[in-house]
Design a protein around this motif. Sequence first.
Motif, PDB file in Angstrom:
ATOM      1  N   GLY A 117       2.149  -5.147  -5.783  1.00 29.59           N
ATOM      2  CA  GLY A 117       1.293  -4.593  -4.723  1.00 29.59           C
ATOM      3  C   GLY A 117      -0.009  -4.045  -5.285  1.00 29.59           C
ATOM      4  O   GLY A 117      -0.164  -3.899  -6.493  1.00 29.59           O
ATOM      5  N   ILE A 131       1.168  -2.188   4.146  1.00 27.42           N
ATOM      6  CA  ILE A 131       0.450  -1.152   3.407  1.00 27.42           C
ATOM      7  C   ILE A 131       0.986   0.191   3.874  1.00 27.42           C
ATOM      8  O   ILE A 131       1.149   0.417   5.074  1.00 27.42           O
ATOM      9  CB  ILE A 131      -1.085  -1.260   3.564  1.00 27.42           C
ATOM     10  CG1 ILE A 131      -1.786  -0.293   2.616  1.00 27.42           C
ATOM     11  CG2 ILE A 131      -1.562  -1.069   4.998  1.00 27.42           C
ATOM     12  CD1 ILE A 131      -3.239  -0.658   2.331  1.00 27.42           C
ATOM     13  N   ASN A 174       4.492  -4.046  -1.977  1.00 33.27           N
ATOM     14  CA  ASN A 174       3.731  -3.439  -0.890  1.00 33.27           C
ATOM     15  C   ASN A 174       2.475  -2.781  -1.440  1.00 33.27           C
ATOM     16  O   ASN A 174       2.497  -2.227  -2.544  1.00 33.27           O
ATOM     17  CB  ASN A 174       4.561  -2.354  -0.187  1.00 33.27           C
ATOM     18  CG  ASN A 174       5.731  -2.956   0.544  1.00 33.27           C
ATOM     19  OD1 ASN A 174       5.576  -3.954   1.246  1.00 33.27           O
ATOM     20  ND2 ASN A 174       6.899  -2.377   0.376  1.00 33.27           N
ATOM     21  N   ASP A 175       1.402  -2.837  -0.665  1.00 34.80           N
ATOM     22  CA  ASP A 175       0.201  -2.092  -1.027  1.00 34.80           C
ATOM     23  C   ASP A 175       0.438  -0.633  -0.678  1.00 34.80           C
ATOM     24  O   ASP A 175       1.179  -0.321   0.256  1.00 34.80           O
ATOM     25  CB  ASP A 175      -1.008  -2.601  -0.220  1.00 34.80           C
ATOM     26  CG  ASP A 175      -1.490  -3.969  -0.676  1.00 34.80           C
ATOM     27  OD1 ASP A 175      -0.926  -4.499  -1.657  1.00 34.80           O
ATOM     28  OD2 ASP A 175      -2.416  -4.510  -0.050  1.00 34.80           O
ATOM     29  N   ILE A 191      -9.628  -3.708   1.691  1.00 24.40           N
ATOM     30  CA  ILE A 191      -8.201  -4.020   1.479  1.00 24.40           C
ATOM     31  C   ILE A 191      -7.977  -5.538   1.589  1.00 24.40           C
ATOM     32  O   ILE A 191      -7.318  -6.158   0.754  1.00 24.40           O
ATOM     33  CB  ILE A 191      -7.326  -3.246   2.498  1.00 24.40           C
ATOM     34  CG1 ILE A 191      -7.440  -1.739   2.211  1.00 24.40           C
ATOM     35  CG2 ILE A 191      -5.867  -3.710   2.452  1.00 24.40           C
ATOM     36  CD1 ILE A 191      -6.918  -0.844   3.317  1.00 24.40           C
ATOM     37  N   ARG A 207      -6.784  -8.621  -1.143  1.00 27.39           N
ATOM     38  CA  ARG A 207      -5.706  -9.596  -0.906  1.00 27.39           C
ATOM     39  C   ARG A 207      -6.222 -11.025  -1.046  1.00 27.39           C
ATOM     40  O   ARG A 207      -5.548 -11.888  -1.607  1.00 27.39           O
ATOM     41  CB  ARG A 207      -5.092  -9.391   0.482  1.00 27.39           C
ATOM     42  CG  ARG A 207      -4.336  -8.083   0.572  1.00 27.39           C
ATOM     43  CD  ARG A 207      -3.691  -7.875   1.917  1.00 27.39           C
ATOM     44  NE  ARG A 207      -2.961  -6.614   1.922  1.00 27.39           N
ATOM     45  CZ  ARG A 207      -2.236  -6.175   2.931  1.00 27.39           C
ATOM     46  NH1 ARG A 207      -2.132  -6.882   4.025  1.00 27.39           N
ATOM     47  NH2 ARG A 207      -1.607  -5.020   2.848  1.00 27.39           N
ATOM     48  N   PRO A 230       0.730  -8.958  -0.270  1.00 27.77           N
ATOM     49  CA  PRO A 230       1.249  -7.984  -1.216  1.00 27.77           C
ATOM     50  C   PRO A 230       2.619  -8.326  -1.779  1.00 27.77           C
ATOM     51  O   PRO A 230       2.942  -7.974  -2.896  1.00 27.77           O
ATOM     52  CB  PRO A 230       1.312  -6.691  -0.394  1.00 27.77           C
ATOM     53  CG  PRO A 230       0.345  -6.881   0.693  1.00 27.77           C
ATOM     54  CD  PRO A 230       0.318  -8.343   0.992  1.00 27.77           C
TER      55      PRO A 230
END
Length: 202
Positions: free
Chosen positions: A3, A30, A94-95, A180, A184, A191
Amino acid sequence: MKGNLFIISAPSGTGKTTILKEIIGHIPRISFSVSHTTRPAREGEKDKVDYFFVSKESFIESRDHNDFLEWAEVHGNFYGTSKQTVMEQLEQGNDIVLDIDVQGARQLRSSSLEAIFIFITPPSWQELKKRLTGRGTDDQTTIDLRLKNARLEMKDAELYDYVIINDDISTAVDVLRAIIIEKRCKNRRAPNGTPLTLADLT
Ligand code: ADP
Ligand code: 5GP
């Protein structure tokens, strides 16, 4: 790490909590790192949601156990980020967003963790004062201390990768969302490591 780690700092009252509420839950995969603090809860704040509100003794114990990824004393209270939660989130793909002060951001800058550093500024001093007062959550002494510290914090803006001016709220939210999503797109993956789809970008 799978992430992305986003570090966000801003002088108190700039609007980072307001901006983050428009991001978390609105962009997939996120989450927000809930910090530990010794500051008393403000009206409307919930334990374990806004912060883990802990005693000074408990904070020091966790700090001495090396449980924090970073920690700092800010405006007379202790604040720290749980190492385990952040690392788990990143490992799971995960972010995660950290809302931390400039001292904490410096600590992470000099660590081996890869992160994207974002600084949010108010449009003017006058507006910052207005927002801190208008929020209605802090007494005058607290507001004065936060304004005094804001002058020092603003000097650190140049250490960050991105600066967002929070004048119009929806523009500021759009800019943060773009940063963000740009990350990506740059990674060419969501993520969790799967190929990027439209659902990861909107
Ligand atoms: P922070 O988390 O940075 O301390 P908050 O998100 O609590 O700041 O915002 C401080 C106050 O400013 C709140 O009352 C919020 O509604 C208001 N605010 C935030 N962003 C804007 C904006 N772009 N324009 C006007 N008021 C704002
Ligand atoms: P507040 O009391 O207004 O919620 O936050 C005060 C300041 O503490 C803000 O600058 C916020 O970013 C910072 N802060 C919140 N959590 C943490 C944390 O875990 N670590 C550090 N270093 N600062 C934090």
